[in-house]
Design an enzyme around this catalytic site. Structure first.
Site, mmCIF file in Angstrom:
data_model
loop_
_atom_site.group_PDB
_atom_site.id
_atom_site.type_symbol
_atom_site.label_atom_id
_atom_site.label_comp_id
_atom_site.label_asym_id
_atom_site.label_seq_id
_atom_site.Cartn_x
_atom_site.Cartn_y
_atom_site.Cartn_z
ATOM 1 N N TYR A 54 7.365 -20.870 -16.275
ATOM 2 C CA TYR A 54 7.847 -21.308 -17.580
ATOM 3 C C TYR A 54 7.896 -20.121 -18.539
ATOM 4 O O TYR A 54 7.015 -19.260 -18.508
ATOM 5 C CB TYR A 54 6.926 -22.384 -18.181
ATOM 6 C CG TYR A 54 6.869 -23.668 -17.419
ATOM 7 C CD1 TYR A 54 7.667 -24.755 -17.781
ATOM 8 C CD2 TYR A 54 5.999 -23.815 -16.342
ATOM 9 C CE1 TYR A 54 7.595 -25.956 -17.084
ATOM 10 C CE2 TYR A 54 5.933 -25.012 -15.638
ATOM 11 C CZ TYR A 54 6.732 -26.070 -16.017
ATOM 12 O OH TYR A 54 6.660 -27.250 -15.335
ATOM 13 N N HIS A 95 11.979 -25.827 -19.959
ATOM 14 C CA HIS A 95 11.853 -26.333 -18.602
ATOM 15 C C HIS A 95 11.535 -25.165 -17.669
ATOM 16 O O HIS A 95 11.826 -24.005 -17.975
ATOM 17 C CB HIS A 95 13.145 -27.019 -18.161
ATOM 18 C CG HIS A 95 13.468 -28.265 -18.926
ATOM 19 N ND1 HIS A 95 12.911 -29.489 -18.617
ATOM 20 C CD2 HIS A 95 14.273 -28.482 -19.989
ATOM 21 C CE1 HIS A 95 13.361 -30.407 -19.452
ATOM 22 N NE2 HIS A 95 14.194 -29.821 -20.291
ATOM 23 N N LYS A 113 16.668 -25.503 -11.009
ATOM 24 C CA LYS A 113 15.804 -24.338 -10.957
ATOM 25 C C LYS A 113 16.307 -23.392 -9.874
ATOM 26 O O LYS A 113 17.207 -23.741 -9.111
ATOM 27 C CB LYS A 113 14.358 -24.750 -10.695
ATOM 28 C CG LYS A 113 13.759 -25.575 -11.832
ATOM 29 C CD LYS A 113 12.477 -26.206 -11.437
ATOM 30 C CE LYS A 113 11.888 -27.014 -12.577
ATOM 31 N NZ LYS A 113 12.812 -27.941 -13.213
#
Length: 396
Positions: free
Chosen positions: A300, A308, A347
């Site tokens: 993070y 996020h 991600k």
């Protein structure tokens, strides 16, 4: 090949301000300002003031009763009663707490008659005069885990304060600024004698039918602690020098802590090297969320409340030739599945290779000094999309 780092996605609603991270202490006298306990192979921070500082200044650990931030409370509703502040719960919730207490005592081998007598004593209404005596320290602590409270001037309560870490405990609890301050203030202002905000977490206002409220003792202590991972605890001790981890009330040295964590986790050296590396680069690695996606860490920016997670990290130990079985050998199919999962949650998959030199002996691994000989190499894994490549070639 130059990796393309994407900007992290900021959360839509940010409910708190960013605080400065914990300071680095180089003086042995200033070390160990914060305290944690090693209990059953878990590192727990128990003091409310330490929980507040460790979590808010670096986002280390998670609450044992909460999803992440240690802000669990027995109730979200608090009201003033005779000048003291108490949590408010329904009668059904209170009966459920009594059932939990009964089940716990039964598991400890108590007979039913003794349990019934204890439940009867615990569930009796409490007079406000007895509570005030305990608040003022005039009454000894009774059996059942109810202890002294913390007084706090109302002038210190900031109604505009954003979300902050709070401690819900049968021993001590400060007023959470995120409580319904307007409702509390209206109730408090109706009582001219309420000069202090007093946390009454050892007692609770039980709401019965027709809005009748009775003051009762909490039969089951609800204590929120901050649980640190082994990497987080050692970084606070070794990297920042601001935490002391104790075992049986005795503080452990850095070397003792290193050997203890290595005995608990054989891959601790590799995992901590990666954690220390990312922390020094300004990222906040969290291990708890990584288990959901089959990785070791989630990275993070600044902290989970603000952004996020940007990367899903897999830590792999290798030798100087980048060879090694690793703790998690991958096949092409398992790697493709992991990459697909990571892509679906927006991600990127990042492999963190911790390189161990060939001449690193086992004796050197007995000390954290071996970290200076380790190297870290990052590799970002991306999915090849043939149609996208054709489009790029057509543009050229």
């Amino acid at each position: 090949m130059q990796a393309e780092f994407r900007a992290p996605r900021r959360r839509n609603r940010v409910q708190e301000d960013f605080e400065a991270s914990l300071p680095v202490s180089h003086s042995s006298r200033k070390r160990a300002q914060l305290r944690a306990e090693l209990i059953n192979q878990h590192v727990l921070v128990c003091r409310p003031e330490d929980i507040q500082k460790i979590y808010s200044q670096g986002y280390f650990g998670k609450g044992i009763l909460s999803k992440a931030r240690p802000d669990h409370s027995i109730s979200d509703q608090w009201e003033y009663h005779e000048g003291l502040l108490f949590p408010v719960i329904s009668s059904s919730s209170y009966r459920e707490l009594l059932q939990w207490a009964r089940a716990f005592l039964s598991a400890q081998g108590w007979d039913n008659e003794a349990i019934s007598q204890m439940m009867t004593n615990l569930s009796r209404p409490v007079q406000i005069e007895d509570v005030k005596k305990e608040v003022d320290g005039e009454c000894p602590v009774v059996e059942g885990g109810v202890g002294p409270f913390t007084k706090r001037p109302r002038s210190e309560v900031n109604p505009k304060a954003k979300r902050s870490c709070s401690q819900s405990s049968h021993l001590d609890r400060d007023l959470d600024p995120e409580l319904d301050h307007d409702r509390v203030s209206r109730t408090a202002n109706s009582d001219p004698d309420s000069e202090h905000v007093v946390s009454g977490a050892g007692f609770v206002l039980v709401v019965f039918e027709e809005e009748v409220r009775e003051l009762r003792r909490i039969p089951v202590p609800v204590t929120e602690y901050l649980q640190l991972s082994l990497e987080e605890a050692f970084f606070l001790v070794y990297g920042l020098g601001c935490l002391s981890v104790c075992l049986n009330q005795e503080p452990l040295s850095i070397l003792q802590l290193w050997k203890t964590f290595r005995a608990q986790r054989p891959d601790f050296v590799c995992s901590y090297a990666a954690y220390h590396y990312f922390r020094c680069k300004g990222w906040v690695p969290k291990g708890g969320g990584g288990a959901k996606y089959g990785v070791d860490f989630m990275l993070y920016r600044k902290g989970p409340p603000f952004y996020h997670a940007s990367y899903s990290v897999v830590v792999q130990p290798v030798n100087s030739e980048y060879k090694g079985t690793g703790t998690r050998p991958f096949t092409w199919r398992s790697l493709a599945a992991l990459n697909r999962i990571t892509t679906n949650v927006s991600k990127e998959l990042l492999f963190c290779y911790v390189v161990f030199p060939a001449n690193l002996s086992d004796a050197e691994l007995e000390s954290p000094q071996c970290l200076s000989r380790l190297k870290v190499q990052e590799v970002i894994v991306s999915r090849w999309i043939s149609s996208r490549e054709r489009a790029e070639q057509d543009d050229i």
